[in-house]
Design a protein around this motif. Structure first.
Motif, PDB file in Angstrom:
ATOM      1  N   MET A  58      28.153  80.456  67.800  1.00  0.00           N
ATOM      2  CA  MET A  58      26.755  79.864  68.548  1.00  0.00           C
ATOM      3  C   MET A  58      26.694  81.256  69.788  1.00  0.00           C
ATOM      4  O   MET A  58      27.570  82.066  70.278  1.00  0.00           O
ATOM      5  N   ASN A  59      25.321  81.413  69.872  1.00  0.00           N
ATOM      6  CA  ASN A  59      24.998  82.567  70.852  1.00  0.00           C
ATOM      7  C   ASN A  59      24.634  82.208  72.251  1.00  0.00           C
ATOM      8  O   ASN A  59      23.704  81.284  72.283  1.00  0.00           O
ATOM      9  N   PHE A  60      25.445  82.448  73.424  1.00  0.00           N
ATOM     10  CA  PHE A  60      24.953  81.828  74.641  1.00  0.00           C
ATOM     11  C   PHE A  60      24.423  82.816  75.375  1.00  0.00           C
ATOM     12  O   PHE A  60      24.259  82.751  76.711  1.00  0.00           O
ATOM     13  N   ASP A  61      23.853  84.035  74.955  1.00  0.00           N
ATOM     14  CA  ASP A  61      23.201  84.908  75.625  1.00  0.00           C
ATOM     15  C   ASP A  61      21.747  84.430  75.816  1.00  0.00           C
ATOM     16  O   ASP A  61      21.164  83.539  75.175  1.00  0.00           O
ATOM     17  N   PHE A  62      21.033  85.076  76.779  1.00  0.00           N
ATOM     18  CA  PHE A  62      19.677  84.839  77.020  1.00  0.00           C
ATOM     19  C   PHE A  62      19.066  85.389  75.999  1.00  0.00           C
ATOM     20  O   PHE A  62      19.164  86.180  75.161  1.00  0.00           O
ATOM     21  N   SER A  63      17.738  84.614  75.950  1.00  0.00           N
ATOM     22  CA  SER A  63      16.542  85.093  74.874  1.00  0.00           C
ATOM     23  C   SER A  63      16.173  86.355  75.399  1.00  0.00           C
ATOM     24  O   SER A  63      16.309  86.556  76.487  1.00  0.00           O
ATOM     25  N   ASP A  64      15.408  87.041  74.716  1.00  0.00           N
ATOM     26  CA  ASP A  64      14.662  88.375  74.917  1.00  0.00           C
ATOM     27  C   ASP A  64      13.748  88.076  76.117  1.00  0.00           C
ATOM     28  O   ASP A  64      13.293  88.750  76.983  1.00  0.00           O
TER      29      ASP A  64
END
Length: 99
Positions: free
Chosen positions: A1-7
């Protein structure tokens, strides 16, 4: 799962940060405090011009239909720069009346 901000969230963060670094140095916060003001009109108008005050409003009301996470991104940048601006309370108020 990616918890980074979207672009888009990263772009929002970067633009708000760039504006606040330029227009809201620590001296701006000091001046607001020393004058007993509630916020910097210059900073508030700049954020409003950027559309920050309408992040969570629906598009049909002239907003951007973004969510609480985007408001948190802005709040983090305001806190990071100690910017004297009420953008978070305004955005949260708009979200409460969203539906």
């Amino acid at each position: 799962m990616n918890f980074d901000f979207s672009d888009d969230q990263k772009m929002l963060r970067d633009e708000v940060r760039k504006f606040l670094v330029k227009e809201s140095p620590l001296a701006e916060a000091r001046q607001v405090m020393e004058q007993g003001l509630t916020h910097s009109v210059k900073v508030w108008r700049g954020l409003a011009d950027m559309g920050v005050t309408a992040l969570m409003l629906p598009e049909r009301c002239g907003g951007h239909s973004m969510g609480a996470l985007e408001l948190c991104v802005v709040a983090e940048e305001i806190g990071r720069q100690l910017a004297p601006a009420p953008a978070v309370s305004g955005g949260a108020g708009a979200a409460a009346r969203r539906e």
